[in-house]
Design a protein around this motif. Structure first.
Motif, PDB file in Angstrom:
ATOM      1  N   VAL A 134       0.861  -1.180   0.000  1.00  0.00           N
ATOM      2  CA  VAL A 134       0.000   0.000   0.000  1.00  0.00           C
ATOM      3  C   VAL A 134       0.898   1.231   0.000  1.00  0.00           C
ATOM      4  CG1 VAL A 134      -1.789   1.291   1.222  1.00  0.00           C
ATOM      5  CG2 VAL A 134      -1.846  -1.230   1.188  1.00  0.00           C
ATOM      6  N   VAL A 135       0.779   2.021  -1.050  1.00  0.00           N
ATOM      7  CA  VAL A 135       1.583   3.230  -1.216  1.00  0.00           C
ATOM      8  C   VAL A 135       0.662   4.426  -0.977  1.00  0.00           C
ATOM      9  CG1 VAL A 135       3.033   4.567  -2.777  1.00  0.00           C
ATOM     10  CG2 VAL A 135       3.047   2.058  -2.891  1.00  0.00           C
ATOM     11  N   ALA A 136       1.027   5.267  -0.039  1.00  0.00           N
ATOM     12  CA  ALA A 136       0.185   6.399   0.340  1.00  0.00           C
ATOM     13  C   ALA A 136       0.605   7.659  -0.384  1.00  0.00           C
ATOM     14  CB  ALA A 136       0.252   6.624   1.847  1.00  0.00           C
ATOM     15  N   GLY A 137      -0.327   8.278  -1.072  1.00  0.00           N
ATOM     16  CA  GLY A 137      -0.075   9.592  -1.633  1.00  0.00           C
ATOM     17  C   GLY A 137      -0.035  10.623  -0.519  1.00  0.00           C
ATOM     18  N   VAL A 138       1.054  11.337  -0.410  1.00  0.00           N
ATOM     19  CA  VAL A 138       1.204  12.332   0.661  1.00  0.00           C
ATOM     20  C   VAL A 138       1.605  13.700   0.124  1.00  0.00           C
ATOM     21  CG1 VAL A 138       1.784  10.570   2.373  1.00  0.00           C
ATOM     22  CG2 VAL A 138       3.633  11.703   1.114  1.00  0.00           C
ATOM     23  N   GLY A 139       1.706  13.843  -1.177  1.00  0.00           N
ATOM     24  CA  GLY A 139       2.244  15.063  -1.753  1.00  0.00           C
ATOM     25  C   GLY A 139       1.296  16.246  -1.661  1.00  0.00           C
ATOM     26  N   THR A 140       1.833  17.383  -1.290  1.00  0.00           N
ATOM     27  CA  THR A 140       1.126  18.659  -1.341  1.00  0.00           C
ATOM     28  C   THR A 140       2.125  19.701  -1.835  1.00  0.00           C
ATOM     29  OG1 THR A 140       1.698  19.568   0.851  1.00  0.00           O
ATOM     30  CG2 THR A 140      -0.093  17.948   0.777  1.00  0.00           C
ATOM     31  N   ASN A 141       1.693  20.959  -1.896  1.00  0.00           N
ATOM     32  CA  ASN A 141       2.641  22.014  -2.280  1.00  0.00           C
ATOM     33  C   ASN A 141       3.171  22.760  -1.066  1.00  0.00           C
ATOM     34  OD1 ASN A 141       0.268  23.332  -1.681  1.00  0.00           O
ATOM     35  ND2 ASN A 141       0.280  24.652  -3.495  1.00  0.00           N
ATOM     36  N   ASP A 142       3.123  22.094   0.088  1.00  0.00           N
ATOM     37  CA  ASP A 142       3.635  22.632   1.348  1.00  0.00           C
ATOM     38  C   ASP A 142       4.520  21.554   1.971  1.00  0.00           C
ATOM     39  OD1 ASP A 142       4.069  23.425   3.976  1.00  0.00           O
ATOM     40  OD2 ASP A 142       1.955  23.721   4.460  1.00  0.00           O
TER      41      ASP A 142
ATOM     42  N   HIS B 131       3.198   1.037   3.225  1.00  0.00           N
ATOM     43  CA  HIS B 131       4.479   0.406   2.875  1.00  0.00           C
ATOM     44  C   HIS B 131       5.388   1.335   2.073  1.00  0.00           C
ATOM     45  CE1 HIS B 131       1.544  -3.059   3.098  1.00  0.00           C
ATOM     46  NE2 HIS B 131       2.426  -3.356   4.030  1.00  0.00           N
ATOM     47  N   GLY B 132       4.830   2.407   1.562  1.00  0.00           N
ATOM     48  CA  GLY B 132       5.614   3.339   0.759  1.00  0.00           C
ATOM     49  C   GLY B 132       4.869   4.648   0.607  1.00  0.00           C
ATOM     50  N   LEU B 133       5.545   5.654   0.052  1.00  0.00           N
ATOM     51  CA  LEU B 133       4.977   6.982  -0.118  1.00  0.00           C
ATOM     52  C   LEU B 133       5.068   7.404  -1.579  1.00  0.00           C
ATOM     53  CD1 LEU B 133       6.780   8.769   2.874  1.00  0.00           C
ATOM     54  CD2 LEU B 133       4.478   7.752   2.901  1.00  0.00           C
ATOM     55  N   LEU B 134       4.005   8.023  -2.071  1.00  0.00           N
ATOM     56  CA  LEU B 134       4.014   8.664  -3.382  1.00  0.00           C
ATOM     57  C   LEU B 134       4.008  10.169  -3.141  1.00  0.00           C
ATOM     58  CD1 LEU B 134       3.743   8.407  -6.520  1.00  0.00           C
ATOM     59  CD2 LEU B 134       1.270   8.653  -6.161  1.00  0.00           C
TER      60      LEU B 134
END
Length: 308
Positions: free
Chosen positions: A89-97, A114-117
């Protein structure tokens, strides 16, 4: 790890997240609330029936701009509990901050991801030095492997090839979701680093393999995951004719899903086949009858059935 010269002998292929990942939609109830039972059911379907090696939750296809931080955390926990023993399970965590992104990354790790996008910071268009700092800060914040997400047509700025090479030196930056659509740039970076590139454009999955990518983070793979894996495995085995045949079969689906914002038509198609989806949240709007009729024709052209 980086290579000094583009003519370095080919390395062993690394697939830290497998071959096929789906950027999973976030199911909502009819009144627009988070449908956690539906999310678990959909995740199980994508892994068990569509052969996904990993799922991306809280990406743009998961309507991350309109879900709260608390909803994002609950979704990670539920999907990880459902399929975490069989898929990553890869979690989207991206923002512009950067600070907010770090907070989301830490929360995702605690929730069991298990991972980060991590997408390129959008709209504020930082310089390459800012991107380097941003991605490094997120990678430093947890012990999870990181997949960069390069999508300049949405973010407003690309991750330059030279920046990719520098980021590849970080032990936890291991992969890229490549939606730049520039196979020359992709080839340049894959020849100089050990980053595992995943196509971020469904229709480029096959051609991108030829320049060193290892798989796809897809949207149409809600419905074509098993066929997409067959295509990639055929290419890996040197059976280019089979890979090309599958690619050509799936072209109408690639076109169909993206006639509107991907999540809109994916949710419409999921509803049609009886899988959890629900409505989209504003400012998105649900598919029209005409759009659904066209999507049925697109699926039929690929010999896939979308029930009436």
């Amino acid at each position: 790890m980086t290579h000094d010269h583009p003519d370095t002998p080919a390395r062993a292929v690394s697939r830290p997240f497998g071959r096929v990942l789906t950027a999973m939609v976030t199911p909502f109830t009819v009144d627009g609330e988070l449908d956690l039972d539906g999310a678990a059911r959909l995740a199980n379907h994508l892994v068990d029936e569509q052969g996904n090696d990993a799922l991306v939750v809280n990406g743009t296809t998961g309507e991350s701009p309109t879900t709260s931080d608390a909803e994002k955390e609950r979704l990670i926990r539920v999907v990880t509990e459902a399929v975490g023993d069989r898929a990553k399970v890869v979690a989207g965590v991206g923002t512009n901050d950067t600070r907010h992104t770090v907070e989301l990354a830490v929360a995702a790790e605690k929730a069991g991801a298990h991972g980060l996008l991590v997408v390129t910071p959008y709209y504020n268009k930082p310089p390459q030095s800012g991107l380097l700092r941003h991605f490094t800060a997120v990678a430093d914040a947890t012990g999870l492997p990181v997949m960069l997400y390069d999508i300049p047509h949405r973010a407003g700025v690309p991750i330059a090839a030279e920046t990719m090479v520098r980021l590849a030196e970080h032990a936890r930056i291991v992969a890229v979701k490549d939606a730049k659509g520039d196979l020359t740039a992709t080839s340049w970076v894959t020849s100089r680093t050990d980053l595992a590139f995943y196509s971020g454009e469904d229709s480029l999955t096959l051609p991108a393999l030829a320049v060193g990518t290892v798989g796809v983070v897809g949207t149409s793979t809600h419905f074509t995951g098993a066929l997409t894996k067959q295509m990639i495995e055929a290419y890996d085995a040197g059976d280019n004719a089979t890979a090309l045949a599958v690619h050509r079969r799936l072209l109408p689906v690639y076109t169909g899903i993206f006639r509107a914002q991907g999540v809109i038509l994916v949710k419409a198609a999921l509803e049609a086949v009886g899988l959890p989806a629900g409505p989209v949240r504003p400012p998105l709007v649900d598919a029209t009858d005409d759009e659904i009729t066209q999507l049925r024709a697109d699926f039929a052209a690929a010999d896939l059935k979308l029930p009436e």
